[in-house]
Design a protein around this motif. Sequence first.
Motif, mmCIF file in Angstrom:
data_model
loop_
_atom_site.group_PDB
_atom_site.id
_atom_site.type_symbol
_atom_site.label_atom_id
_atom_site.label_comp_id
_atom_site.label_asym_id
_atom_site.label_seq_id
_atom_site.Cartn_x
_atom_site.Cartn_y
_atom_site.Cartn_z
ATOM 1 N N ALA A 1 0.827 -1.203 0.000
ATOM 2 C CA ALA A 1 0.000 0.000 0.000
ATOM 3 C C ALA A 1 0.865 1.258 0.000
ATOM 4 C CB ALA A 1 -0.952 -0.006 1.199
ATOM 5 N N VAL A 2 1.915 1.285 0.837
ATOM 6 C CA VAL A 2 2.760 2.481 0.876
ATOM 7 C C VAL A 2 3.559 2.618 -0.414
ATOM 8 C CG1 VAL A 2 4.920 1.628 1.945
ATOM 9 C CG2 VAL A 2 4.052 3.918 2.503
ATOM 10 N N GLU A 3 3.918 1.476 -1.022
ATOM 11 C CA GLU A 3 4.602 1.504 -2.313
ATOM 12 C C GLU A 3 3.684 2.103 -3.378
ATOM 13 O OE1 GLU A 3 6.676 -1.647 -5.449
ATOM 14 O OE2 GLU A 3 5.476 -2.403 -3.777
ATOM 15 N N ALA A 4 2.422 1.695 -3.394
ATOM 16 C CA ALA A 4 1.460 2.221 -4.362
ATOM 17 C C ALA A 4 1.199 3.711 -4.122
ATOM 18 C CB ALA A 4 0.157 1.431 -4.287
ATOM 19 N N PHE A 5 1.150 4.109 -2.854
ATOM 20 C CA PHE A 5 0.988 5.525 -2.523
ATOM 21 C C PHE A 5 2.144 6.334 -3.112
ATOM 22 C CE2 PHE A 5 1.769 9.252 0.031
ATOM 23 C CZ PHE A 5 0.510 9.790 0.239
ATOM 24 N N HIS A 6 3.357 5.838 -2.923
ATOM 25 C CA HIS A 6 4.559 6.506 -3.448
ATOM 26 C C HIS A 6 4.507 6.620 -4.971
ATOM 27 C CE1 HIS A 6 8.780 7.434 -4.175
ATOM 28 N NE2 HIS A 6 8.881 6.338 -4.898
ATOM 29 N N GLN A 7 4.031 5.579 -5.632
ATOM 30 C CA GLN A 7 3.933 5.601 -7.095
ATOM 31 C C GLN A 7 2.875 6.588 -7.580
ATOM 32 O OE1 GLN A 7 5.758 3.876 -9.475
ATOM 33 N NE2 GLN A 7 7.103 3.273 -7.794
ATOM 34 N N ALA A 8 1.815 6.772 -6.791
ATOM 35 C CA ALA A 8 0.673 7.580 -7.224
ATOM 36 C C ALA A 8 0.797 9.062 -6.902
ATOM 37 C CB ALA A 8 -0.615 7.034 -6.598
ATOM 38 N N TYR A 9 1.535 9.411 -5.830
ATOM 39 C CA TYR A 9 1.538 10.798 -5.355
ATOM 40 C C TYR A 9 2.939 11.313 -5.047
ATOM 41 C CZ TYR A 9 -3.486 10.331 -4.852
ATOM 42 O OH TYR A 9 -4.816 10.137 -5.117
ATOM 43 N N SER A 10 3.149 12.577 -5.382
ATOM 44 C CA SER A 10 4.327 13.287 -4.895
ATOM 45 C C SER A 10 3.907 14.057 -3.648
ATOM 46 C CB SER A 10 4.890 14.230 -5.962
ATOM 47 O OG SER A 10 3.940 15.228 -6.292
ATOM 48 N N VAL A 11 4.834 14.237 -2.745
ATOM 49 C CA VAL A 11 4.507 14.823 -1.448
ATOM 50 C C VAL A 11 5.423 16.010 -1.168
ATOM 51 C CG1 VAL A 11 3.644 12.645 -0.516
ATOM 52 C CG2 VAL A 11 6.062 13.240 -0.209
ATOM 53 N N PRO A 12 4.991 16.938 -0.314
ATOM 54 C CA PRO A 12 5.865 18.062 0.045
ATOM 55 C C PRO A 12 7.047 17.606 0.904
ATOM 56 C CG PRO A 12 3.800 18.153 1.272
ATOM 57 C CD PRO A 12 3.653 17.048 0.283
ATOM 58 N N ASP A 13 7.994 18.518 1.113
ATOM 59 C CA ASP A 13 9.241 18.176 1.799
ATOM 60 C C ASP A 13 9.052 17.720 3.243
ATOM 61 O OD1 ASP A 13 10.672 18.760 -0.463
ATOM 62 O OD2 ASP A 13 11.285 20.764 0.195
ATOM 63 N N THR B 1 8.539 8.682 -14.725
ATOM 64 C CA THR B 1 9.009 7.455 -14.091
ATOM 65 C C THR B 1 9.375 7.759 -12.639
ATOM 66 O OG1 THR B 1 9.889 6.675 -16.194
ATOM 67 C CG2 THR B 1 10.707 5.602 -14.202
ATOM 68 N N VAL B 2 8.853 6.962 -11.731
ATOM 69 C CA VAL B 2 9.078 7.187 -10.306
ATOM 70 C C VAL B 2 10.085 6.159 -9.802
ATOM 71 C CG1 VAL B 2 7.971 7.343 -8.046
ATOM 72 C CG2 VAL B 2 6.685 7.943 -10.109
ATOM 73 N N PRO B 3 11.129 6.604 -9.106
ATOM 74 C CA PRO B 3 12.065 5.624 -8.542
ATOM 75 C C PRO B 3 11.340 4.680 -7.588
ATOM 76 C CG PRO B 3 12.910 7.875 -8.327
ATOM 77 C CD PRO B 3 11.500 7.975 -8.800
ATOM 78 N N SER B 4 11.734 3.417 -7.606
ATOM 79 C CA SER B 4 11.087 2.431 -6.748
ATOM 80 C C SER B 4 11.343 2.728 -5.281
ATOM 81 C CB SER B 4 11.609 1.032 -7.090
ATOM 82 O OG SER B 4 11.061 0.075 -6.211
ATOM 83 N N LEU B 5 10.332 2.529 -4.459
ATOM 84 C CA LEU B 5 10.480 2.685 -3.011
ATOM 85 C C LEU B 5 11.240 1.494 -2.430
ATOM 86 C CD1 LEU B 5 9.584 4.614 -0.695
ATOM 87 C CD2 LEU B 5 7.617 3.105 -0.364
ATOM 88 N N LEU B 6 11.117 0.329 -3.089
ATOM 89 C CA LEU B 6 11.770 -0.896 -2.631
ATOM 90 C C LEU B 6 12.829 -1.307 -3.635
ATOM 91 C CD1 LEU B 6 8.723 -0.968 -1.495
ATOM 92 C CD2 LEU B 6 9.179 -3.365 -1.095
ATOM 93 N N GLY B 7 13.998 -1.692 -3.160
ATOM 94 C CA GLY B 7 15.073 -2.117 -4.044
ATOM 95 C C GLY B 7 15.154 -3.629 -4.164
#
Length: 198
Positions: free
Chosen positions: A31-43, A173-179
Amino acid sequence: MRKQLSSTQPRVLVLGIGNILWADEGFGVRAVEAFHQAYSVPDNVTILDGGTQGLYLVQFVAETDYLIVFDAIDYGLTPGTLKIVENDEVPKFTGAKKMSLHQTGFQEVLSAADLLGRYPEKLALIGCQPVDLEAWGGPLTEPMKAVIPEAIRTAVAFLAGWGIEVRARSGSTVPSLLGNDIDFDHYERRAEPAALNS
């Protein structure tokens, strides 16, 4: 490394916990991986795959003002059902009812942050009732996969309610949250044939 923030900006952590090696136990991570792929967030917002790190997460939680956690939780509900728990309702201590395979560890994280006097001001747990927590190496089940978009929308709604604006990503293209090829696209596709053959 965290950026220097204005003292008026709350520090926000969007955290997924769980173990992707045990089928639906990996819901929080996916879920957090999908969130990262779907949204950019402030600093002032950090997105983190907490996996099964347990007490290693204390440093992150202790630096957080507002915390959202995605997790697979056995509430005894219909599989794939989301249940939202907020603030003081989120169990803090190891004496509370164990609701997932790793939750005792996260309860200890919250307890440690509390003892340090650095418990999050706002806390939202977005839990999903699992179907299968025992398929070693298996992928998320379909009911769990299907509810991830709703879980993400719920997180976005919490953030908006807290005055945090996120933006839908478009086309880049969004860098992967998981390597190490354990991201959803690599791992789950390998896990599905293994699960079918078991």
